[in-house]
Write a protein that holds these residues in place. Sequence first.
Motif, PDB file in Angstrom:
ATOM      1  N   UNK A  35       0.831  -1.202   0.000  1.00 32.01           N
ATOM      2  CA  UNK A  35       0.000   0.000   0.000  1.00 32.01           C
ATOM      3  C   UNK A  35       0.870   1.259   0.000  1.00 32.01           C
ATOM      4  N   UNK A  36       0.228   2.406  -0.252  1.00 26.63           N
ATOM      5  CA  UNK A  36       0.949   3.673  -0.210  1.00 26.63           C
ATOM      6  C   UNK A  36       1.606   3.869   1.143  1.00 26.63           C
ATOM      7  N   UNK A  37       2.808   4.399   1.114  1.00 25.96           N
ATOM      8  CA  UNK A  37       3.484   4.708   2.373  1.00 25.96           C
ATOM      9  C   UNK A  37       4.143   3.521   3.035  1.00 25.96           C
ATOM     10  N   UNK A 204       0.025  -1.910  -8.278  1.00 23.38           N
ATOM     11  CA  UNK A 204      -1.019  -2.698  -8.931  1.00 23.38           C
ATOM     12  C   UNK A 204      -0.442  -3.936  -9.597  1.00 23.38           C
ATOM     13  N   UNK A 205      -1.324  -4.849  -9.871  1.00 24.20           N
ATOM     14  CA  UNK A 205      -0.914  -6.125 -10.431  1.00 24.20           C
ATOM     15  C   UNK A 205      -0.751  -6.069 -11.947  1.00 24.20           C
ATOM     16  N   UNK A 228       5.661 -14.750  -1.752  1.00 20.08           N
ATOM     17  CA  UNK A 228       5.107 -15.947  -2.402  1.00 20.08           C
ATOM     18  C   UNK A 228       5.404 -15.869  -3.878  1.00 20.08           C
ATOM     19  N   UNK A 229       4.827 -16.760  -4.647  1.00 20.48           N
ATOM     20  CA  UNK A 229       4.980 -16.745  -6.098  1.00 20.48           C
ATOM     21  C   UNK A 229       4.069 -15.697  -6.722  1.00 20.48           C
ATOM     22  N   UNK A 230       3.972 -15.752  -8.058  1.00 20.38           N
ATOM     23  CA  UNK A 230       3.240 -14.697  -8.766  1.00 20.38           C
ATOM     24  C   UNK A 230       1.750 -14.686  -8.447  1.00 20.38           C
ATOM     25  N   UNK A 237      -4.690  -8.206  -5.934  1.00 21.56           N
ATOM     26  CA  UNK A 237      -5.542  -7.445  -6.838  1.00 21.56           C
ATOM     27  C   UNK A 237      -7.012  -7.655  -6.476  1.00 21.56           C
ATOM     28  N   UNK A 238      -7.311  -8.880  -6.144  1.00 17.36           N
ATOM     29  CA  UNK A 238      -8.688  -9.256  -5.855  1.00 17.36           C
ATOM     30  C   UNK A 238      -9.151  -8.738  -4.486  1.00 17.36           C
TER      31      UNK A 238
END
Lengths: 250, 462
Positions: A35-37, A204-205, A228-230, A237-238
């Motif tokens: 997240x921001x910050x 973002x993703x 973790x992985x991708x 995102x979800x």
Amino acid sequence: MLVIKDLHAKIEDKEILRGINLEVKPGEVHAIMGPNGAGKSTLSSVLAGNEKFEVSEGSVSFNDKELLELSPEDRAREGLFLSFQYPIEIPGVSMVNFMRTAVNEHRKYRGEDPISASEFLKLMRDKKKLVEIDSNLTNRSVNEGFSGGEKKKNEIFQMAMLEPKLAILDETDSGLDIDALRVVANGVNKLKSPERSTIVITHYQRLLDYIVPDYVHVLYKGRIVKSAGKELALELEEKGYDWIKKEFED
Amino acid sequence: MNVACRIVNLQEEYIKLFNDQKSLLQSGAPKKMNSLRDDALKIFEEKGIPSNKVEAYKYTNLQPYFKGSLNVAFTNDAAHNDITQHFHCEVPQLNTYNVFLVNGWFSAKDSDLNLPDGVIVCSMQEAEQKAPDVFEKYYGETAPMKEDSLVAMNTAFAQDGAFIYVPKGVVLDKPIQLVNIMTGDEDRLAFQRNLIVVDENAQLKVMLCDHTMSSQRFVINTVTEVFAKENSVFDVYNVQNQHNLTTQVQGIYVHQKKNSNILTNNLTLHAGIARNNVNVTMDDDHCESHVYGLYLSDKNQHVDNSTFINHAKPDCQSFELFKGVMDDSATGAFSGRVYVAQDAQRTNAYQSNNNLLLTDNAKINSKPQLEIYADDVKCSHGATVGQLDDEAMFYLRARGINKEEGRILLMFAFAYEVIEKIRVEPLKEQIRGLVEKRFRGEFDKCDSCVVCGQPGSNASCL
């Protein structure tokens, strides 16, 4: 290639990085999200050597050298490249002059002779083609009057010119339309090699659809709280970052 | 004839010098020059050399520099020796028509065969014969003798300089370069007076190059009057390249008529104490003026640019930009007065002064002044003082460029805007290179002429 151990950094007594641990091996692509910050841009600035930030603890080794002891220019010459989130406009300094100076400084560091004018022009031409940068952008002053997308493409072009061992892309996707994003990502992918590593910093993703990471890390409040992985990128995102925040609230 | 004088009390000795040498001062000088001397001297006697108590000279107290033991040449002996033979501008891309002055006296020039018909380039002393009407009509008409005591001093003492006349409709494709060489084995005070008249629809570009060829202390008071007639285009580039013991007061006073377009650019690359006055009077509608300056100072150098843009008539435009880079303990000042007269409607006037201070000891005083008496005008002014941008520096370093190289690139980036305003392409190239050299510390003004690279004296840089 890059080993970060318990890295703490602050700006004006405000601690932003609070113990980062990360290892990047040759050829790997790591995504750092958060997240921001959270400290994403601080991490990239500290690695590149921005003196605005003070490192209070920890160590970083880059190709077996103590990165934190090197000046920003020596870090670059050792093969570290930062694609800036906000590239600086330098009116009056032509792209050609800027790039030639940079390329020659790298060559000098490696004990090589300065590049000849014709070789340099050829190199510029080849790299421009590779990253699909508009040819007349390089006839202008560094980033002067460039649109957001042009600035980011210009960063990737510089990366192509300098052929770093480790590239850190700091929010290279922010403010890019999908076409520009694709051009930027293509440029990065074309430069990929088994020796070259990349750290992609993003909120973002979407960018990760194009530059596929081997690992995804979540940075939150100055620490990597999840790796973790991708598939982690898709999950973020979800669901957003709230569940991470909840999980790791101090 | 050379007169050595010791100046302690300024006016007192200068007045005596004038009275003692009056016959020499007048001999050979045009009538119009001589006719103004007495009045000029009175004004000078009353006002004296400006100290910082005079508002217009607040940041440059000139009194100490006009004191001490100084030699003044009242005849042109020195101008006849072969000094100028060492001085041929041979840089091919800088194709100019050259005029040489020695200690303010007209010395030599290129053959007139290279000039278009009707163009006159000669000494002020000859001008009365070659262009009697023009000289009589314009000499002393735009330099503000009553307001500025140094103009008055010049008007009282100046005996020579260069005269240029470009007749109606003639366009000079080559710039005329006036090279003034200060030389000699004694400390010296010189007066130079130039008059330039660009007639209707004519075009002229002039370079004023000031150069020191020996390491003595020099004090130079130069006044250049320019008349740009209807539809004319005139450029003057004042390239200052003098050692640190030089004090120069350089006044350029331009008078414009309808539709004329003028440009002045003071490029102070190296100077001890430099005071540049630029006055532009737009005395007709639809005039356009561009007044620029770049000053690069270090050590204890001091540069003071003072400009006065007079929008006397409607529908005129002025663009003013001065930029300075100050290093070490250099000091500087900029004052820019823009005056828009009551009926000067639809005036556009823009002024800006930006400074880069590289150390804590460098100092600049910037004073923009707008005086607007018309109601339909667009005017802006601004002044900034700053340091090198840390973010830009980091950007360069992050690309592998070292701090020193980065500093040079950023200083150059700061200065380039003024260089871009040069309307003579080869000169622009030349200045670009010189400015970069200056920033690299490779520029030794004692080695060579700043413009053409000809060898100068071997005097060490002071």
